[in-house]
Design a protein around this motif. Structure first.
Motif, PDB file in Angstrom:
ATOM      1  N   ASP A 223       0.526  -1.388   0.239  1.00 31.87           N
ATOM      2  CA  ASP A 223       0.171   0.129   0.131  1.00 31.87           C
ATOM      3  C   ASP A 223       0.676   0.848  -0.109  1.00 31.87           C
ATOM      4  O   ASP A 223       0.256   2.825  -0.332  1.00 31.87           O
ATOM      5  CB  ASP A 223      -0.979  -0.083   1.388  1.00 31.87           C
ATOM      6  CG  ASP A 223      -2.125  -1.143   0.963  1.00 31.87           C
ATOM      7  OD1 ASP A 223      -1.955  -1.194   0.129  1.00 31.87           O
ATOM      8  OD2 ASP A 223      -2.540  -1.372   1.806  1.00 31.87           O
ATOM      9  N   GLN A 224       2.138   1.394   0.866  1.00 30.31           N
ATOM     10  CA  GLN A 224       2.563   2.672   0.735  1.00 30.31           C
ATOM     11  C   GLN A 224       3.890   2.573   0.132  1.00 30.31           C
ATOM     12  O   GLN A 224       4.501   3.727   0.190  1.00 30.31           O
ATOM     13  CB  GLN A 224       2.322   2.337   2.573  1.00 30.31           C
ATOM     14  CG  GLN A 224       1.850   2.764   3.003  1.00 30.31           C
ATOM     15  CD  GLN A 224       1.180   2.555   4.201  1.00 30.31           C
ATOM     16  OE1 GLN A 224       2.385   2.932   5.040  1.00 30.31           O
ATOM     17  NE2 GLN A 224       0.384   2.643   4.952  1.00 30.31           N
ATOM     18  N   HIS A 225       4.969   1.585  -0.147  1.00 31.06           N
ATOM     19  CA  HIS A 225       5.975   1.417  -0.693  1.00 31.06           C
ATOM     20  C   HIS A 225       5.964   2.338  -1.717  1.00 31.06           C
ATOM     21  O   HIS A 225       5.459   1.069  -2.932  1.00 31.06           O
ATOM     22  CB  HIS A 225       6.912   0.445  -0.673  1.00 31.06           C
ATOM     23  CG  HIS A 225       8.387   0.484  -0.861  1.00 31.06           C
ATOM     24  ND1 HIS A 225       9.350   0.655  -1.607  1.00 31.06           N
ATOM     25  CD2 HIS A 225       9.486   0.705   0.886  1.00 31.06           C
ATOM     26  CE1 HIS A 225      10.228   1.010  -0.773  1.00 31.06           C
ATOM     27  NE2 HIS A 225      10.534   1.024  -0.541  1.00 31.06           N
ATOM     28  N   PRO A 226       6.877   2.695  -2.256  1.00 26.64           N
ATOM     29  CA  PRO A 226       7.191   3.858  -3.708  1.00 26.64           C
ATOM     30  C   PRO A 226       7.671   2.791  -4.415  1.00 26.64           C
ATOM     31  O   PRO A 226       7.698   2.841  -5.923  1.00 26.64           O
ATOM     32  CB  PRO A 226       7.929   4.865  -2.960  1.00 26.64           C
ATOM     33  CG  PRO A 226       8.763   4.801  -2.061  1.00 26.64           C
ATOM     34  CD  PRO A 226       7.160   3.954  -1.149  1.00 26.64           C
ATOM     35  N   ASP A 227       8.424   2.065  -4.300  1.00 26.48           N
ATOM     36  CA  ASP A 227       9.149   1.024  -5.596  1.00 26.48           C
ATOM     37  C   ASP A 227       8.714  -0.131  -5.450  1.00 26.48           C
ATOM     38  O   ASP A 227       8.489  -1.085  -4.756  1.00 26.48           O
ATOM     39  CB  ASP A 227      10.782   1.145  -5.293  1.00 26.48           C
ATOM     40  CG  ASP A 227      11.605   0.321  -5.844  1.00 26.48           C
ATOM     41  OD1 ASP A 227      11.345  -0.193  -7.160  1.00 26.48           O
ATOM     42  OD2 ASP A 227      12.719   1.053  -5.794  1.00 26.48           O
ATOM     43  N   VAL A 228       7.878  -0.371  -7.111  1.00 27.77           N
ATOM     44  CA  VAL A 228       7.089  -1.438  -6.866  1.00 27.77           C
ATOM     45  C   VAL A 228       8.517  -3.077  -7.151  1.00 27.77           C
ATOM     46  O   VAL A 228       7.913  -3.988  -6.477  1.00 27.77           O
ATOM     47  CB  VAL A 228       6.800  -1.607  -7.762  1.00 27.77           C
ATOM     48  CG1 VAL A 228       7.291  -1.730  -9.262  1.00 27.77           C
ATOM     49  CG2 VAL A 228       5.559  -2.893  -8.337  1.00 27.77           C
ATOM     50  N   HIS A 229       9.944  -3.041  -7.515  1.00 30.54           N
ATOM     51  CA  HIS A 229      10.423  -3.622  -7.232  1.00 30.54           C
ATOM     52  C   HIS A 229      10.879  -4.387  -5.972  1.00 30.54           C
ATOM     53  O   HIS A 229      11.080  -5.543  -6.062  1.00 30.54           O
ATOM     54  CB  HIS A 229      12.075  -3.117  -8.343  1.00 30.54           C
ATOM     55  CG  HIS A 229      11.905  -3.050 -10.037  1.00 30.54           C
ATOM     56  ND1 HIS A 229      11.173  -3.741 -10.670  1.00 30.54           N
ATOM     57  CD2 HIS A 229      11.673  -1.435 -10.129  1.00 30.54           C
ATOM     58  CE1 HIS A 229      11.109  -2.574 -11.713  1.00 30.54           C
ATOM     59  NE2 HIS A 229      10.773  -1.797 -11.976  1.00 30.54           N
ATOM     60  N   TYR A 230      10.900  -3.542  -5.135  1.00 30.72           N
ATOM     61  CA  TYR A 230      11.688  -3.693  -3.476  1.00 30.72           C
ATOM     62  C   TYR A 230      10.041  -3.711  -3.050  1.00 30.72           C
ATOM     63  O   TYR A 230      10.520  -5.392  -2.202  1.00 30.72           O
ATOM     64  CB  TYR A 230      11.909  -2.127  -2.885  1.00 30.72           C
ATOM     65  CG  TYR A 230      12.354  -2.362  -1.761  1.00 30.72           C
ATOM     66  CD1 TYR A 230      13.181  -3.073  -1.034  1.00 30.72           C
ATOM     67  CD2 TYR A 230      11.066  -2.554  -0.621  1.00 30.72           C
ATOM     68  CE1 TYR A 230      13.329  -3.536   0.883  1.00 30.72           C
ATOM     69  CE2 TYR A 230      10.966  -3.298   0.616  1.00 30.72           C
ATOM     70  CZ  TYR A 230      12.359  -3.035   0.883  1.00 30.72           C
ATOM     71  OH  TYR A 230      12.745  -3.467   2.502  1.00 30.72           O
ATOM     72  N   VAL A 231       9.392  -4.046  -2.931  1.00 30.67           N
ATOM     73  CA  VAL A 231       8.036  -4.596  -3.120  1.00 30.67           C
ATOM     74  C   VAL A 231       8.124  -6.076  -3.586  1.00 30.67           C
ATOM     75  O   VAL A 231       7.139  -7.382  -3.037  1.00 30.67           O
ATOM     76  CB  VAL A 231       6.901  -3.969  -3.114  1.00 30.67           C
ATOM     77  CG1 VAL A 231       5.584  -4.335  -2.310  1.00 30.67           C
ATOM     78  CG2 VAL A 231       6.537  -2.926  -2.367  1.00 30.67           C
ATOM     79  N   THR A 232       8.008  -6.453  -4.641  1.00 33.79           N
ATOM     80  CA  THR A 232       8.399  -7.566  -5.604  1.00 33.79           C
ATOM     81  C   THR A 232       9.190  -8.337  -4.869  1.00 33.79           C
ATOM     82  O   THR A 232       8.905  -9.395  -4.722  1.00 33.79           O
ATOM     83  CB  THR A 232       8.025  -6.991  -6.648  1.00 33.79           C
ATOM     84  OG1 THR A 232       7.216  -6.776  -7.140  1.00 33.79           O
ATOM     85  CG2 THR A 232       7.938  -8.978  -7.812  1.00 33.79           C
TER      86      THR A 232
END
Length: 83
Positions: free
Chosen positions: A47-56
């Motif tokens: 919901d809150q992290h700006p970097d989709v690669h990090y979240v993935t």
């Protein structure tokens, strides 16, 4: 005179942030964080992290931890009932 060669980072086609997310999930789990807490953290990251690669990357490691724990539970259960 020597020429310096720059070796590219081996990222397997992923953004370096992907591996940073995986590493953070791994470190969190190694520090004793349970799968349930990791899952909650992942939901906040989604919901809150700006970097989709990090979240993935974080999600990939959390899913691997889940699969590992399910495998161990299934294997232990099988051997207990087979004995």
């Amino acid at each position: 005179m020597t020429t310096m060669t720059i070796a590219p980072a081996l990222t397997g086609g992923h953004d370096p942030a992907y591996y940073a997310g995986r590493a953070d999930a791994y470190d969190d789990h190694q520090d004793g964080t349970t799968l349930q807490v990791l899952t909650v953290r992942l939901s906040y990251l989604i919901d809150q992290h700006p970097d989709v690669h990090y979240v993935t990357g974080y999600a990939a490691r959390v899913l691997e931890i889940d699969a590992e724990q399910r495998h161990i539970t299934t294997n232990d259960t099988y051997w207990e009932t087979a004995a």
